[in-house]
Design a protein around this motif. Structure first.
Motif, short mmCIF file in Angstrom:
data_model
loop_
_atom_site.label_atom_id
_atom_site.label_comp_id
_atom_site.label_asym_id
_atom_site.label_seq_id
_atom_site.Cartn_x
_atom_site.Cartn_y
_atom_site.Cartn_z
N UNK A 6 17.84 8.65 -11.02
CA UNK A 6 17.36 8.85 -12.38
C UNK A 6 16.73 7.59 -12.96
N UNK A 7 16.81 6.49 -12.25
CA UNK A 7 16.22 5.27 -12.76
C UNK A 7 14.79 5.13 -12.27
N UNK A 8 14.03 4.30 -12.99
CA UNK A 8 12.68 4.01 -12.56
C UNK A 8 12.74 3.32 -11.21
N UNK A 9 11.96 3.79 -10.26
CA UNK A 9 11.94 3.20 -8.93
C UNK A 9 10.77 2.24 -8.82
N UNK A 10 10.99 1.09 -8.21
CA UNK A 10 9.94 0.11 -8.04
C UNK A 10 9.75 -0.21 -6.57
N UNK A 11 8.58 -0.66 -6.23
CA UNK A 11 8.29 -1.16 -4.89
C UNK A 11 7.78 -2.59 -5.03
N UNK A 28 6.92 -5.85 -9.91
CA UNK A 28 6.90 -4.82 -8.89
C UNK A 28 6.05 -3.66 -9.33
N UNK A 29 5.78 -2.76 -8.41
CA UNK A 29 4.99 -1.56 -8.70
C UNK A 29 5.90 -0.42 -9.14
N UNK A 30 5.45 0.32 -10.15
CA UNK A 30 6.24 1.49 -10.58
C UNK A 30 5.42 2.77 -10.58
N UNK A 39 2.50 -1.61 -13.14
CA UNK A 39 3.48 -2.60 -12.71
C UNK A 39 4.62 -2.72 -13.72
N UNK A 40 5.77 -3.09 -13.23
CA UNK A 40 6.84 -3.54 -14.10
C UNK A 40 6.58 -5.01 -14.40
N UNK A 371 -0.01 10.67 -11.27
CA UNK A 371 -0.01 9.57 -10.32
C UNK A 371 0.78 9.94 -9.10
N UNK A 372 0.57 9.18 -8.05
CA UNK A 372 1.36 9.36 -6.85
C UNK A 372 2.68 8.62 -7.01
N UNK A 373 3.74 9.11 -6.36
CA UNK A 373 5.05 8.50 -6.58
C UNK A 373 5.18 7.12 -5.97
N UNK A 374 5.97 6.31 -6.65
CA UNK A 374 6.36 5.03 -6.07
C UNK A 374 7.59 5.27 -5.21
N UNK A 375 7.61 4.73 -4.01
CA UNK A 375 8.74 4.96 -3.12
C UNK A 375 10.01 4.36 -3.68
N UNK A 376 11.15 5.04 -3.52
CA UNK A 376 12.41 4.52 -4.06
C UNK A 376 12.81 3.22 -3.36
N UNK A 377 12.62 2.11 -4.05
CA UNK A 377 13.03 0.81 -3.52
C UNK A 377 13.29 -0.10 -4.71
N UNK A 378 14.50 -0.11 -5.22
CA UNK A 378 14.77 -0.88 -6.43
C UNK A 378 14.43 -2.35 -6.24
#
Length: 416
Positions: A6-11, A28-30, A39-40, A371-378
Motif C-alpha cells: 500500500x505504500x508508494x514504491x520507488x526504484x 528515486x523513481x516513483x 521522481x521522489x 503511467x507505467x508502474x514503478x517496480x516494487x523496490x523500496x
C-alpha cells in the motif's frame, strides 16, 4: 520483510537520471509515462516532493504549453484534498514541476491489492472528493480527467492529483485542437466523448460517479475489449451503465451521478449531502466515517501478511481484478494527435494515443494521463548521495515566448 504493497514504491535512479533539480534532491523513481518521469524528491529543508520532468524528446511547443497550463492551474487551486503545488520551471530546457508528495497508493492500486470499499467508506470517499471538486469549480475550473489513478490515499486521507487537462469552465477556447477529445475513456461522460465544448461541472460529477463505482465494485460504468466499442457504449443513450455488484444503498446515488444528460446529474453539494445521508443511516457521523476511511486505506494500516485478504461484504473482490498499476503521481503525457486508428485490442483503460475525431464520424478520445508502474523496490535509507553536479537550467527563446502567451491568456480569462 516484503515491501508494504500500500505504500508508494520507488526504484533507484538510473545513471542518466539527474540527482538534483531546482533545489530538490532526487532520491528515486516513483512512476513514468509518455511525457516523462516522476521522481521522489526532497527539498533543501527536507520536504518530500513528487517531481515531474518532461522528456527531451517531447519538449515541443505544445508540450510546453500544456505543462505550463498545469502549473498555472495548480497555482490557482488549493485545498486540503488537492496535492499542493511546491515549485516549477516550465521554461527550463527540461521543464519540471514539484508537488506535494503523498505516501500512499492510488485508488486503482488500492482496490486491486486490497479489494472493494464498503458502502459507508465509498460514501465517505464521495463526500470528501465531491467537496474538493466543488472547491475547484469555485475557481472556474473543471478537472476533466478524474479517475481512480488520480486519487491518492495518503495517511491524511484522499487527495486529487493531475490537473493537466483542467480547463476554465467559461473559456470559449482551450489548448485542445478542434475535433479532438481528450480524457480517460473508462471515466469519461457522454458529452466529453461526443466532443462537446466547453465542458462544465457535470463532467466531474460523472467522473466521480465512475470513481465511486470502481471503489465499490472494481469495474467501470462501461467496459469493452477495445476502445472503439467502449466509445460506442458511452455515447449510446440507450445503454445504461453497469451497476452490477453495487450495494443497494449506493444505487440511487450512482445512478443519478452517471446519468447520460448532464442536467440530470446532481450538483457536487448535492452529492455531498446524499453521501452524508448514507453515512448517517449507518449510525456514523461524517467525521467518524472519514476516520474509518483513512484507517482502512492509510499505508500504515496494512502491514503485509501472508494468505488471502479477509472477505467482508462489498469489501473483497468478487471477480478477477485488472493487473496492479503501481502509480501514485503520474506524469501528464500528451502524445501527438493521430487519426482514430486505435488497435482492435487496445486496452480502454491504458491506451494512450490522442484520438482525433473527424467531422461526421464516430468520436474518439485518448487517455491523456496514465503511467507505467514503478517496480516494487523500496528506496533504502540511509542513502548514499551521488556526487554529481546539478545541470544548469537553461531557458530557450521559444519557452519564454510560450510562457508569456500563457500568462496573457490567463490574465484575459481570470475573474480577478
Amino acid at each position: 520483510m516484503p515491501p508494504n504493497e500500500d505504500r508508494v514504491q520507488t526504484t533507484p535512479l538510473s545513471p542518466e537520471d539527474p540527482t538534483e533539480l531546482g533545489g530538490f534532491e532526487l532520491l528515486g523513481r516513483i512512476g513514468h509515462g509518455g511525457m516523462g518521469q516522476v521522481y521522489l524528491g526532497e527539498s533543501q529543508g527536507g520536504e518530500p516532493a513528487a517531481v515531474k520532468i518532461i522528456k527531451p524528446s517531447v519538449v515541443d511547443f505544445e508540450a510546453r504549453v500544456r505543462f505550463a497550463q498545469e502549473i498555472e492551474v495548480l497555482k490557482t487551486i488549493w485545498g486540503p484534498r488537492i496535492a499542493a503545488f511546491l515549485d516549477a520551471d516550465p521554461e527550463a530546457e527540461r521543464p519540471w514541476l514539484a508537488t506535494e508528495y503523498v505516501d500512499g497508493p492510488d485508488l486503482r492500486r488500492y482496490v486491486t491489492v486490497n479489494g472493494f470499499l464498503s458502502s459507508v467508506l465509498v460514501a465517505s470517499l464521495g463526500a470528501t472528493l465531491a467537496e474538493a471538486l466543488a472547491g475547484v469549480h469555485k475557481q472556474g475550473l473543471v478537472h476533466r480527467d478524474l479517475k481512480p489513478a488520480n486519487v491518492l490515499l495518503g495517511p491524511n486521507g484522499p487527495k486529487i492529483i493531475d490537473f493537466g487537462l483542467a480547463v476554465f469552465t467559461e473559456a470559449s477556447t482551450t489548448l485542445t485542437a478542434p475535433n479532438t477529445v481528450m480524457g480517460t475513456p473508462t471515466c469519461m461522460p457522454p458529452e466529453q466523448a461526443n466532443g462537446v465544448k466547453p465542458l462544465t461541472a457535470p463532467v466531474d460529477v460523472y467522473a466521480l460517479g465512475a470513481v465511486l463505482l470502481y471503489a465499490a465494485t472494481g469495474h467501470y460504468p462501461y467496459h469493452a475489449e477495445n476502445i472503439h466499442v467502449l466509445f460506442h457504449l458511452i455515447t449510446d443513450k440507450s445503454k445504461d451503465p453497469d451497476l452490477s455488484d453495487v450495494p443497494e444503498e449506493l444505487v440511487p446515488l450512482l445512478t443519478s451521478m452517471l446519468a447520460y444528460e448532464p442536467a440530470a446529474r446532481p450538483t457536487l453539494p448535492e452529492v455531498v449531502q446524499q453521501c452524508r445521508t448514507l453515512i448517517e443511516a449507518q449510525g456514523l457521523t461524517v467525521a467518524q466515517a472519514r476516520r474509518r476511511l483513512t484507517a482502512r486505506t492509510a499505508p500504515a494500516a496494512h502491514p503485509p501478511a501472508p494468505g488471502p485478504l479477509p472477505q467482508t461484504a462489498h469489501e473483497a473482490p468478487t471477480r478477477a481484478l485488472p493487473p496492479t498499476e503501481a502509480v501514485t503521481e503520474p506524469v501528464t503525457p500528451t502524445p501527438p494527435t493521430i487519426a482514430f486508428t486505435a488497435p482492435h485490442d487496445a486496452d480502454p483503460e491504458s491506451y494512450t494515443p490522442t484520438l482525433k475525431t473527424e467531422p461526421d464520424t464516430e468520436p474518439g478520445a485518448h487517455v491523456a494521463h496514465g503511467t507505467e508502474p514503478a517496480l516494487p523496490a523500496p528506496l533504502p535509507r540511509p542513502r548514499t548521495r551521488r556526487p554529481a553536479a546539478p545541470a544548469p537550467v537553461r531557458h530557450s527563446a521559444q519557452a519564454r515566448k510560450v510562457a508569456q502567451q500563457l500568462r496573457e491568456s490567463y490574465a484575459q480569462r481570470a475573474a480577478f
